[in-house]
Each structure stands twice: as structure tokens, then as C-alpha cells.
Enzyme design. Sequence first.
Site, PDB file in Angstrom:
ATOM      1  N   LYS A 134     -28.212 -85.111  11.999  1.00 47.04           N
ATOM      2  CA  LYS A 134     -28.892 -86.278  11.427  1.00 47.04           C
ATOM      3  C   LYS A 134     -28.513 -86.484   9.971  1.00 47.04           C
ATOM      4  O   LYS A 134     -28.390 -87.606   9.506  1.00 47.04           O
ATOM      5  CB  LYS A 134     -30.409 -86.109  11.571  1.00 47.04           C
ATOM      6  N   GLU A 159     -38.180 -84.155  14.565  1.00 47.13           N
ATOM      7  CA  GLU A 159     -38.616 -84.403  13.198  1.00 47.13           C
ATOM      8  C   GLU A 159     -38.230 -85.844  12.865  1.00 47.13           C
ATOM      9  O   GLU A 159     -37.072 -86.219  13.055  1.00 47.13           O
ATOM     10  CB  GLU A 159     -37.906 -83.431  12.238  1.00 47.13           C
ATOM     11  N   ARG A 200     -27.149 -75.981  21.965  1.00 48.91           N
ATOM     12  CA  ARG A 200     -27.055 -77.343  21.434  1.00 48.91           C
ATOM     13  C   ARG A 200     -25.881 -78.046  22.057  1.00 48.91           C
ATOM     14  O   ARG A 200     -24.854 -77.437  22.323  1.00 48.91           O
ATOM     15  CB  ARG A 200     -26.774 -77.311  19.934  1.00 48.91           C
TER      16      ARG A 200
END
Length: 574
Positions: free
Chosen positions: A280, A45, A270
Site C-alpha cells: 500500500k 488497516e 502473501r
Amino acid sequence: MTTSNSDLEAPKTRNGPSNFVREMILRDNETGRFGARVHTRFPPEPNGYLHIGHAKSICLNFGLAAEFGGKCNLRFDDTNPCKEETEYVESIIDSVRWLGFDWEDRLFYASDYFDQLYAWAVQLIRAGKAYVCDLSPQEIKEYRGTLTEPGRESPWRNRTVEENLDLFERMRTGEFPDGSRTLRAKVDMASPNLNMRDPVMYRILHAEHHRTGGKWCIYPMYDFTHGQSDSIEGIRHSICTLEFEDHRPLYDWYLDQLGIYHPQQIEFDRLNLTYTLLSKRKLLTLVQDGHVKGWDDPRMPTLSGIRRRGYTPEAIRNFCSAIGVSKTNGTIELSLLEHHVREDLNKRAPRVMAVLRPLRVVIENYPEDLMEEMEAVNNPEDASAGTRRVPFSRVLYIEQEDFREDPPKQYYRLSPGREVRLRYGYFIRCTGVVKDEAGRVIEVRCTYDPATRGGNAPDGRKVKSTIHWVSAAHAVAAEVRLYDSLFTKANPNEVEEGQEFTANLNPTSLEVLTGCQVEPGLRGAPPFSHYQFERLGYFCVDPDSTPERPVFNRTVGLRDTWAKIEKSQKEQVG
Ligand code: ATP
Ligand code: MG
């Protein structure tokens, strides 16, 4: 340098049987599922810069495609116009290229599919599988229930198809304000999986999109976009992180209801790293609040940050390959990443001499006007790197810590009366010091033995220490930036009540040394080039450099100092 998928040599993701993602692909290839073709994608994204966690996903997706002669797409999941920017798109493209991967002509944007997604939403309304809901976002949350309690059905759930079609169309044309209505899937408000409790498909957002401009004022939710984007692109294995496991039934539901092609989703863990934050949102806070100088600050775990720090794509790929993938989330030691950086730089970084905290040394018996060129090995790990000539003269700089007027026991470097070897130079013996008014040593006086040129005494006498130096008249003044971890806690998210994660920031994560002296060959060194400063560590030329005044970032020390500290602590305890 970019490499196309097919050029990548050794398959970096080959982790043997422990890599269950690879096993699954192998099985599918054997059974001929998907026509034995491998097609993956990396779907960021564009709401921030990529970090080392993304590198794990990139290496996995592009690596598997390369290994099996397949394809990997780069797709921007750009469904949220409020947080996304072209700057992020560009930085992401740069970072994936820098890591060494190539998506050829397959660069896609979820926003390219907005028309198709809209048509699919209408299709679901027609099928009685979606409805326009007038509950506010807060009410939707309240109606949703909890893990232990079922949700309640929205009072708008049973609108007619006609009414839903009319309202959805009017949502699209901009008749209603933000947040006043949503389009929701009619699934099951009693499902044990909260994602299945009539999830929102579209929300009203009167916002400009970085690619579609003002065309839309309703935007699809990520969950209504992701699976269909994979389907449109013919992705075979949709590899994502574990938190999407609970979303898979919803993606499958959409694909089933729409009757379109199904990719296979596979979830993996992850990456978490000690002393590092990989979110982020939190990284954005660090940038916006000025805790770091920008997304590419060398202390940041972003790919642009660690690149500036001096980490190499090879080191990162090797690291990702070493950690593998699993089905449970864990935390990897930062020192393992540093180990791979060191290992790679050891092979490629030319050795040079640099003095970070200079102390003047005058060799009293060396002629004033003489300059000799000493031959120095560029890289003992790589014979093809050859040798260079380093100027030697009467006045040198050495490290302050390589001299002690009162040496403690076990200190074998320079001190009054002691003889040491100058790397690639001569033996020198300290004859005295010069002090300033405050009593600090500002100059060391020495003599040298001309018979020891090259570093060996013909009479066989030994010295216990070899130190590095630069010639004062020839050295180049430089700035060196030393970094420590950005956070003081192994888990930076661990805070006292009422504190933010920023409470764990390390106040001494950056130390700037402005009075450094480096050997003359480093004048004009190009930004991002790597060096080993002998005895000090690996350093990378910062883009802030000017041709006359290089600036270096310390990439990593020569040894794992943390392991050393831990060891000495253990010894103290034991
Ligand atoms: P963040 O939480 O940092 O915002 P994200 O998951 O929202 O990360 P995306 O841009 O959606 O960021 O991520 C793109 C891809 O990278 C996704 O497939 C995601 O699963 C993967 N990814 C993100 N963070 C990690 C991580 N720490 N380890 C492995 N893969 C990751
Ligand atoms: Mg995400």
C-alpha cells in the site's frame, strides 16, 4: 451484486489436502474445539485501497466461513490515526462487497475497543506487567538489541505500579508531548524473539482519529490491539500472513496475561505477482506522485483498479482458489491471473466488432443508398445470448493492419487482388488503393460478391482470412485505452543502487487511441460492462464514457501473448 455467505455455491477454497488452513479447521471441527463453529475475520488497516493480495485473504476468510456455514467479520484495524482516512474505509467496504462477500451486521472497528484496550493496559500495569518508559523511540531501538545480541533493560523498567498508573493516566489526559513516553509490556529483553523484548503497547500521538476524533491522544499499537480484537469478537481462526508468525507469541502473551479467550492464529503466504507491486505504501507513492491517475487507475493492482480494467469478481475468486495457500512465500505469474480473467470473460462477454485504427474501405459495386442488417452471433459460448443485427453499407472501416499493399509471405489478409471474408458479411476483393500526398494508403477500393452473403461462396471457393469491420456511416466514434504492465521488471523491487522502484515503471503502460470506430450497438453502453472485440481482446466500458462517446479499457488480450513471446524467444535461441 452481493451474496451472503450462505448463498455462495461451490466452496471456492476447497483445495483438497494441500490447503492446510482448511485441514486445521476440519481437525478442530472433528475434535469439537471451538464448539465446531467457524468464525473468521478480514482485518484491513484503512490506510490505502485494497489490492489483489488482499483479495487472497478475503477469499480465504470469507470462503472458509461460507464453506463451513460460519461467519466472517469485516474489521478495520484503525490504530494509526496519522495514515487512516474515511475515504479508505469506504473504498474497502465497496471492494469487499464487489468481490461478492457479505459480513451481514458484523462490521467492526478496532477503535470501538479503545476503552477496553485502555482498561486492559491498566490491568497489566496493576499486575506489574507493563510500565511507562521515558526512552525516546530512537533509544528504544538502540536498547532493543539484535538477532544476535540480547537487548538491555530500560532504566524505567522498575517503576512502581503507582507511578506507572499515574504516568499512564497523565499520558492519556494529554500532559506529555508526542514521543516523550510510551507504555511498554514487561516481557523479556533477552528473548530470541525481538517482538517479545518489552514491546511498546501505547504511544502518545496528539492526532485526530477518523472515528474517535479528539477523544484520545494515546493510541494502542497494532500488536496490542489485534489479538484482543479477535478475542473480543470471538474469532475462532485468526488467519493472517506469514510475517505475523513471530508476533503470535506476543499475542498469546497478552491474552494469557489478561486471562481472556484465545483464538487460533494460522499464518499463510502473501500473494506476490510478477510485474506488480502489492504494498500500500508504494501504491500510495504512485498515486501521490502522479505516476497513475488515481487508486482506481486500470493499471493499478487495486481491486478498484482491476475492476475498472474489466477484471470480474468471479475471475479473481477463481484465481485465488487456484493459487491456494501455503507456508512459504513465492511469486505467481501475472499471466495466471490473466488466464482466469480470460476464461471468465469468454463465458460472459458479448462479442462485438470494433476497429481500433481505422482504414476506409469503399466497395465500388455496392449500391450507394443500400444498408443491410447482418445477423451476428452475440456469444458462441452461450446460445442464450442470441444474435444481433449489424448494419453493412458501401463504406466500411477495417483495421489498418488488416491491409498490406505489399504483403509479406504468410500474410493472408487483404492486399491488392486478394479476396477475404468480412465477418458476418461478404467476400470482398481489393481492386486498388487511394494514397495521400505522402504516399500513405488512406483508402482501399474493393468489390464484393453478392452471392457470398453470410460468408460462404456457393461455388465453394475459399478465402484464407476473415476480418472484422464496421459500417462508416453507422459506427460510433470511441476512445480505447490499451494497457501494458505498469512495470518493466518481473520483480519491480529489483533496482540498481540509489534507484527507487519507480525506475522500473513502464513508460508505455498506457496507449490512448482516440480515433476508434465501434458498432452502433455500443452507443450508451453502461460503464463496467464487458465486451469481446472480435479478434482484439476483452474490453470494459470506462466510467469516463459519455452516452455519445464510449471509452473502453482493454482488459486483456485474447491469447496469452506473453507465453507466445516467450515461446518465440525460445525458438530463436533453440
Ligand atoms: P500492505 O503491505 O499492502 O500495506 P498490509 O498487510 O499492511 O498490506 P492490511 O490492511 O494490514 O495490509 O491487510 C489486511 C489483511 O490482508 C491482513 O490479514 C494481511 O495479512 C492480508 N494481506 C495483505 N497483503 C496480502 C497479500 N499480498 N497476500 C495475502 N494477504 C495479504
Ligand atoms: Mg498491515
